[in-house]
Scaffold this active site. Structure first.
Site, PDB file in Angstrom:
ATOM      1  CD1 TRP A 282      17.903  51.900  -5.805  1.00  0.00           C
ATOM      2  CD2 TRP A 282      17.882  51.557  -8.009  1.00  0.00           C
ATOM      3  NE1 TRP A 282      16.829  51.104  -6.083  1.00  0.00           N
ATOM      4  CE2 TRP A 282      16.785  50.877  -7.425  1.00  0.00           C
ATOM      5  CE3 TRP A 282      18.072  51.466  -9.387  1.00  0.00           C
ATOM      6  CZ2 TRP A 282      15.887  50.130  -8.195  1.00  0.00           C
ATOM      7  CZ3 TRP A 282      17.173  50.724 -10.151  1.00  0.00           C
ATOM      8  CH2 TRP A 282      16.100  50.070  -9.552  1.00  0.00           C
ATOM      9  CD  GLU A 420      15.919  45.611  -3.125  1.00  0.00           C
ATOM     10  OE1 GLU A 420      14.832  45.806  -2.546  1.00  0.00           O
ATOM     11  OE2 GLU A 420      16.808  46.474  -3.232  1.00  0.00           O
ATOM     12  CD  GLN A 513      12.072  47.595  -6.927  1.00  0.00           C
ATOM     13  OE1 GLN A 513      12.179  47.193  -5.789  1.00  0.00           O
ATOM     14  NE2 GLN A 513      12.513  48.775  -7.315  1.00  0.00           N
TER      15      GLN A 513
END
Lengths: 681, 223
Positions: A282, A420, A513
């Protein structure tokens, strides 16, 4: 040696050059990456001429070898090598961003080795090198050399001609010619190389044409392309030469690393190294493309078409998973099938890699990139045909993927969001809202009953928003996790999962993030008004920035939220990430998404640029140390130049453009206009 | 002829001597044994003088309070032997654990030692512990990041691919001994700055204090 001498001026210009004189072998490996030159989907790393360097000398966009997760970019034959003996002990290397050339000069030698090379921006696939040194030290040697252990077939002909092919018929073909001449004890070698993925005749014709044109004219036409690029796209920050230079380096490397013929596969490290095997994440759609579309809309279109051409594979993936529509892979390479590895490591801890099966937001990200490209370029015909099908088929995927509960609420279970650190979560706000956006956007395109179905379903998807606090819960149950702040653990940026282990981090609210905040970055109209600041206030103290994708986007959000000084601190990290080798892995390639995000921060954050329905919206925010910010970019089919101070914005456009400053009435700007800013923090 | 200097009191002579002999085999050196009482100032000074001789490659001492003084003042590596040490895997050294923090200084300190052991056919295991100081700022994708990180670590630490790399996270001093035991290491080799001020040499202190096997302390300035 006029070409090398010509650079005496620019190489002294600190605003346009990246220079290096180190002898540290570790740092020189990093420099090989930083000094990558490229154009049109062909790039060459900056290894010195007498050494094969540490990584692949040449990479070509979209040309892979291997299968499955082991699929990787195929290195091409090495054209840069010369026989230089003895090799220079000390040298100065100068990357001239303005003209796209790499110059090298040996230090401390009476008759120094000097080289100049460029990858023609005018002729895709053509690479040119001129070298001079004492006759006794310099020989052209073999024109094309094998890339590491890769098998290479090759042959040579008369007058310094040679050809080589790596990867068979579907691989990379190169043809090189060199000319050598002597004058008063100095030998000059010129090498012309051409690369291609088709038959050898085409490549041969390209190199013959280049040689006929000659070094000096090739360089002149190459410089003209770069001059035109910088006339259209640039950044000017007189009060901050470091940000100005590093931002120019970012733009330069985006131009060098993004390209292709008809489509552009943009791997995580571009074409600057073997890192991440050239797989497309991405990163390309969300971090690189928005930057590229403001630089060269045709290149961005090629990036979209890389995805469009892999729609059949995405449809097959959806079917295989038991859903309708199209599901794009987390990691993509040649044919669009998922090439995500299934095992990996967090520091020293082996982990099962679940991103390939669970990080499904990529499907909406791909759709968003296509839509963003259409918005930014305002091409009415853009979302037709197969590009239109991409938006609709991705929506069909979500329509079949969303589960409705007994109360009629829509859920997405067992996913991974951008953060993640937390896997297998339910109702990740980012994934859900992006799916909702995808459904609504496709509904406008498809209309009819299916459109109504998309709209109805979109309205049912939960998003974790709490109207009382303005907060979006990152996923169901997130607020119940241990409320750790990153300051309790370490100073960000830090790979918190490596430091403390994935289990410990997953049990906490520490995020890798921006996750919820990515919604405010990509689809602000899908978020509740006024929720950027409360979500920044909540999530930033919990963000480790352990992904290199994080600092640039956060900088953009902070600037938009009216905190430009805090934003500038993170922007500097993003801009220097590779130049200072902050990851310790730049030798394996540039972090192209970080580079893209840094330009996004300057353009969308500090300059406050946004495009909506054919109108250029502006809402700038200058850090206290900047008296002005100038940006030039492409937008809505025009070239736009903004010169922003605390009092006014000067706008120059090459055709009438509708502009809206800070939500005021839309006005048409023709040629030049000066608008009072009212307030710039 | 290169010498391994075995320094001990009469009571622990055998313990120190067995380790010195094993080191001498690795170094193809002789063992020179001296009987010392390191609580006596003159003995300690004489031992430091003996260590400075060109023929002395390494010193072997019993682990006790005075041994820190010798180790922190010697320009040669010192092998510290735990009291009552009996080689579990036999008298020879067949496997060595080398903890590295990733810095060029530490790698340089043990670089020669690493080569010596490797040349002698001894299996080396590198240990790196990710702690607050050494954890990377970024670890992007777990599927790919290790390779890039490890490539760089090995290049910066001059550690070839055929040497196994063990990774842990946490406090290095809490891992070194544990990994040495689990790996069946006969010796731990640590580079160190020879500074024992508060807050310094925490990994070295913890390792020496808890190891059941000899610990080789290599000064950062060595060779």
């Amino acid at each position: 040696m006029t070409a090398v001498d010509d650079l005496a001026g620019p190489r002294e210009d600190p605003a346009w050059t990246v220079q290096q004189t180190t002898r540290d072998p570790v740092r020189r490996r990093v420099d090989e990456t930083l000094f990558t030159l490229g154009a049109g989907g062909y790039a060459t790393r900056g290894a010195v001429e007498e050494s094969p360097g540490d990584g692949p000398a040449v990479l070509v966009a979209g040309v892979y070898t291997g299968t499955g997760p082991r699929q990787r970019l195929l290195p091409g034959p090495d054209w840069t090598q010369l026989d230089i003996a003895p090799a220079p002990v000390a040298d100065r290397r100068v990357l001239d961003l303005r003209s796209g050339v790499l110059v090298r000069e040996e230090l401390g030698a009476p008759c120094p080795v000097r080289t100049l090379r460029f990858v023609s921006a005018h002729r895709p696939g053509v690479m040119v090198l001129r070298a001079e040194a004492a006759t006794t030290r310099l020989r052209a040697g073999a024109g094309l050399r094998p890339p590491g252990d890769e098998p290479m077939s090759s042959g040579s002909g008369e007058e310094g001609r040679c050809w080589a092919r790596v990867g068979g018929d579907a691989g990379i073909t190169a043809v090189a010619i060199h000319d050598s001449r002597e004058n008063r004890g100095t030998r000059t070698v010129e090498r012309f190389a051409a690369y291609g993925t088709g038959g050898i005749e085409v490549v041969e014709a390209a190199v013959e044409a280049a040689r006929r044109v000659g070094f000096d004219r090739l360089l002149a036409e190459h410089r003209a392309v770069w001059a035109d690029r910088w006339a259209a796209v640039d950044v000017r920050i007189p009060d901050d030469p470091d940000v100005q230079l590093t931002a120019r380096f970012a733009l330069f490397q985006l131009w060098c690393n993004v390209g292709g013929q008809g489509e552009a596969a943009v791997g995580a490290r571009g074409l600057s190294g073997h890192g991440y095997a050239g797989h497309v994440f991405w990163d390309a759609d969300v971090f690189v493309l928005p930057a590229v579309v403001s630089m060269d809309p045709a290149l961005a279109l090629a990036m979209v078409d890389y995805r469009v051409r892999r729609l059949p594979a995405a449809r097959a993936a959806a079917r295989a998973a038991g859903y309708r529509g199209a599901r794009f892979p987390w990691e993509s390479a040649a044919d669009g099938h998922d090439v995500t590895p299934t095992s990996g490591d967090l520091g020293g801890q082996p982990v099962v890699i679940k991103t390939g099966t669970l990080e499904e937001h990529i499907t909406a990200d791909v759709a968003w990139a296509a839509w963003h490209c259409a918005q930014w370029t305002s091409q009415r015909r853009f979302l037709r045909g197969r590009r239109r099908a991409l938006l609709i088929d991705t929506a069909r995927y979500w329509a079949s993927r969303v589960r409705l509960d007994r109360d009629g609420h829509g859920h997405l279970e067992d996913v991974i969001g951008p953060d993640e650190y937390h896997e297998s979560v339910t109702d990740n706000a980012y994934t859900n809202v992006m799916a909702r956006w995808n459904l609504r956007t496709a509904a406008d395109l498809v209309g009819g009953d299916e459109g109504a179905t998309f709209r109805g379903l979109a309205a049912k998807i939960v998003d974790g928003h709490d109207a009382a606090t303005g907060l979006y819960e990152q996923f169901a149950g997130y607020f119940g996790l241990e409320p750790l702040l990153i300051a309790d653990l370490a100073r960000p940026p830090v790979a918190a999962d490596v430091l403390l282990g994935p289990q410990r981090i997953a049990a906490s609210q520490i995020s890798k993030q921006p996750d919820v905040l990515m919604l405010h970055h990509l689809v602000p109209d899908e978020t509740a008004p006024g929720t950027l600041r409360p979500n920044l206030d909540f999530y930033l103290p919990r963000t480790a920035h352990g992904s290199s994708l994080s600092p640039g986007i956060t900088a953009s959000l902070l600037a938009r939220a009216g905190q430009p000084d805090e934003a500038l601190r993170l922007l500097r990290i993003a801009l220097r990430l590779d130049l200072d080798d902050l990851t310790g892995t730049t030798a394996a390639g540039l972090h192209l998404a970080t580079i893209g995000s840094a330009w996004q921060a300057l353009l969308f954050g500090f300059a406050g640029v946004r495009v909506r329905r054919g109108v250029l919206h502006l809402d700038p925010a200058l850090p206290s140390d900047w008296g002005s910010l100038g940006v030039s970019f492409c937008c809505l089919g025009h070239r736009v130049r903004l010169d922003i101070t605390r009092d006014v914005i000067d706008i120059d456009v090459d055709a009438p453009l509708r502009v809206c400053l800070r939500g005021s009435e839309v006005r048409s700007v023709t040629g030049h206009a000066r608008l009072p800013t009212g307030r710039v923090p | 002829m290169t010498q391994v200097l075995a320094a001990s009191s009469r009571e622990c002579r055998d313990t120190v001597s067995s380790v010195a002999t094993a080191m001498a085999t690795v170094l193809r050196a002789d063992v020179r044994t001296v009987e010392v009482d390191l609580t006596v100032e003159d003995h300690a000074a004489a031992l430091l003088d003996a260590l400075e001789r060109p023929e002395t490659a390494v010193g072997v001492l019993l682990r006790d309070a005075p041994s820190w003084r010798i180790a922190s003042h010697s320009s040669k590596p010192i092998v510290v032997v735990p009291p009552g040490f009996v080689a579990v895997h036999g008298p020879a050294i067949s496997r060595v654990l080398l903890p590295l923090d990733g810095s060029a200084e530490a790698a340089a300190a043990v670089g020669d030692t690493m080569r010596l052991f490797a040349d002698a056919g001894i299996e080396l295991v590198i240990l790196h512990v990710f702690d607050e100081a050494t954890t990377p700022l970024f670890w992007d994708q777990a599927a790919h990041a290790r390779q890039g990180w490890e490539d760089e670590f090995r290049i910066r630490c001059s550690t070839p691919r055929d040497i196994r790399l063990e990774l842990r996270h946490g406090v290095p001093g809490e891992h070194v001994v544990h990994v040495a035991v689990s790996e069946g290491a006969d010796l731990i080799a640590l580079g160190w700055s020879q500074h024992l001020d508060a807050g310094r040499a925490r990994t070295v202190r913890a390792t020496v204090a808890h190891a059941d096997m000899p610990v080789m302390l290599v000064p950062l300035a060595f060779p």
